[in-house]
Design a protein around this motif. Structure first.
Motif, PDB file in Angstrom:
ATOM      1  N   VAL A 264       0.841  -1.200   0.000  1.00 21.59           N
ATOM      2  CA  VAL A 264       0.000   0.000   0.000  1.00 21.59           C
ATOM      3  C   VAL A 264       0.874   1.247   0.000  1.00 21.59           C
ATOM      4  N   GLN A 265       1.962   1.234   0.754  1.00 22.75           N
ATOM      5  CA  GLN A 265       2.857   2.395   0.777  1.00 22.75           C
ATOM      6  C   GLN A 265       3.419   2.680  -0.615  1.00 22.75           C
ATOM      7  N   VAL A 266       3.853   1.642  -1.300  1.00 23.52           N
ATOM      8  CA  VAL A 266       4.450   1.820  -2.627  1.00 23.52           C
ATOM      9  C   VAL A 266       3.394   2.168  -3.669  1.00 23.52           C
ATOM     10  N   ALA A 267       2.184   1.623  -3.505  1.00 31.70           N
ATOM     11  CA  ALA A 267       1.112   1.796  -4.494  1.00 31.70           C
ATOM     12  C   ALA A 267       0.173   2.950  -4.144  1.00 31.70           C
ATOM     13  N   SER A 268       0.676   3.938  -3.451  1.00 31.62           N
ATOM     14  CA  SER A 268      -0.137   5.105  -3.100  1.00 31.62           C
ATOM     15  C   SER A 268       0.415   6.331  -3.789  1.00 31.62           C
ATOM     16  N   PRO A 269      -0.438   7.267  -4.145  1.00 30.41           N
ATOM     17  CA  PRO A 269      -1.892   7.264  -3.977  1.00 30.41           C
ATOM     18  C   PRO A 269      -2.567   6.414  -5.050  1.00 30.41           C
ATOM     19  N   ALA A 270      -3.775   6.003  -4.749  1.00 35.84           N
ATOM     20  CA  ALA A 270      -4.596   5.218  -5.675  1.00 35.84           C
ATOM     21  C   ALA A 270      -6.049   5.411  -5.287  1.00 35.84           C
ATOM     22  N   ALA A 271      -6.938   5.084  -6.196  1.00 32.63           N
ATOM     23  CA  ALA A 271      -8.367   5.108  -5.884  1.00 32.63           C
ATOM     24  C   ALA A 271      -8.738   3.880  -5.064  1.00 32.63           C
ATOM     25  N   GLY A 272      -7.914   2.843  -5.192  1.00 30.14           N
ATOM     26  CA  GLY A 272      -8.143   1.622  -4.447  1.00 30.14           C
ATOM     27  C   GLY A 272      -7.120   0.569  -4.812  1.00 30.14           C
ATOM     28  N   TRP A 273      -7.132  -0.519  -4.041  1.00 31.41           N
ATOM     29  CA  TRP A 273      -6.167  -1.601  -4.234  1.00 31.41           C
ATOM     30  C   TRP A 273      -6.893  -2.931  -4.287  1.00 31.41           C
ATOM     31  N   LEU A 274      -6.436  -3.798  -5.163  1.00 29.92           N
ATOM     32  CA  LEU A 274      -6.885  -5.188  -5.202  1.00 29.92           C
ATOM     33  C   LEU A 274      -5.755  -6.027  -4.636  1.00 29.92           C
ATOM     34  N   VAL A 275      -6.007  -6.694  -3.543  1.00 30.61           N
ATOM     35  CA  VAL A 275      -4.973  -7.479  -2.875  1.00 30.61           C
ATOM     36  C   VAL A 275      -5.157  -8.947  -3.250  1.00 30.61           C
ATOM     37  N   ALA A 276      -4.097  -9.514  -3.820  1.00 31.03           N
ATOM     38  CA  ALA A 276      -4.123 -10.912  -4.247  1.00 31.03           C
ATOM     39  C   ALA A 276      -2.891 -11.629  -3.709  1.00 31.03           C
ATOM     40  N   LEU A 277      -3.011 -12.936  -3.573  1.00 31.81           N
ATOM     41  CA  LEU A 277      -1.910 -13.753  -3.077  1.00 31.81           C
ATOM     42  C   LEU A 277      -1.230 -14.453  -4.246  1.00 31.81           C
ATOM     43  N   ALA A 278       0.091 -14.433  -4.248  1.00 29.45           N
ATOM     44  CA  ALA A 278       0.852 -14.983  -5.375  1.00 29.45           C
ATOM     45  C   ALA A 278       0.771 -16.495  -5.462  1.00 29.45           C
ATOM     46  N   ASP A 279       0.272 -17.157  -4.419  1.00 28.52           N
ATOM     47  CA  ASP A 279       0.133 -18.617  -4.485  1.00 28.52           C
ATOM     48  C   ASP A 279      -1.285 -19.040  -4.889  1.00 28.52           C
ATOM     49  N   MET A 280      -2.013 -18.108  -5.503  1.00 27.05           N
ATOM     50  CA  MET A 280      -3.375 -18.388  -5.980  1.00 27.05           C
ATOM     51  C   MET A 280      -3.459 -18.113  -7.488  1.00 27.05           C
ATOM     52  N   PRO A 281      -2.867 -18.993  -8.303  1.00 24.68           N
ATOM     53  CA  PRO A 281      -2.789 -18.738  -9.746  1.00 24.68           C
ATOM     54  C   PRO A 281      -4.053 -19.047 -10.535  1.00 24.68           C
TER      55      PRO A 281
END
Length: 190
Positions: free
Chosen positions: A87-104
């Motif tokens: 979130v720190q790196v991807a800010s500012p944004a209107a929103g974030w989609l959080v996904a797990l890399a072990d869910m392909p």
């Protein structure tokens, strides 16, 4: 159009798997983390992949595929720390989609549906298949402070719980929303 940024959490230690699971290949030869990244990228304006400091090969692979890479030096302290870094790196944004890399196996259509709900004004969004909630979870920018305050290994469960009355559930035809890879037997054979 508001910018929705994907955060791919790829900083786990793969302890239950016994090796770097995110670099293992699916039956078609594509590494697990790359497939998860590509699926997430389908519905997001950009994707930040959060990786461990001791996995430069994964970082390079994700970056070569188009992800912005953020190293989480506190990855061993839990998923919450990785999410905070994202979130720190991807800010500012209107929103974030959080996904797990072990869910392909999350379908790109599911990612797109969650992103569109965020663009439409939802505060928290999650897909549902057969009555069961899964990933990715979308968070509006209004929740930035709560996301950045996360710690430990609970991820964003506390943020979802605090806003349960505002959680938008989206029906989808996608069992991949809760299918992950924790152990070698979770990965289909070649």
């Amino acid at each position: 159009m508001p910018e929705i940024i994907g955060i791919l959490l790829a900083a786990g230690a793969s302890r239950r798997y016994g090796a770097d699971k995110l670099s293992q290949c699916l039956p078609d030869g594509e590494p697990i983390a790359l497939r998860a990244y590509r699926n997430l990228a389908e519905g997001c304006d950009r994707v930040v992949a959060v990786v461990r400091p001791d996995n430069p090969a994964l970082a390079e692979r994700l970056q070569a595929a188009g992800a912005e890479v953020a190293v989480c030096r506190d990855a061993d302290l839990g998923m919450g720390h990785s999410l905070v870094r994202g979130v720190q790196v991807a800010s500012p944004a209107a929103g974030w989609l959080v996904a797990l890399a072990d869910m392909p196996w999350i379908l790109p259509s599911t990612v797109i549906k969650v992103a569109e709900a965020l663009r439409g004004g939802a505060l928290v969004v999650a897909p549902v298949f057969n009555g069961r909630r899964g990933h990715p979870v979308g968070f509006a920018a209004a929740l930035a402070a709560e996301l950045i305050a996360l710690q430990g290994d609970q991820g964003a469960k506390s943020v979802i719980q605090a806003h349960l009355h505002q959680l938008m559930l989206l029906d989808c035809d996608d069992p991949g929303i809760f299918r992950d890879i924790d152990k070698p037997e979770d990965l289909p054979s070649q």
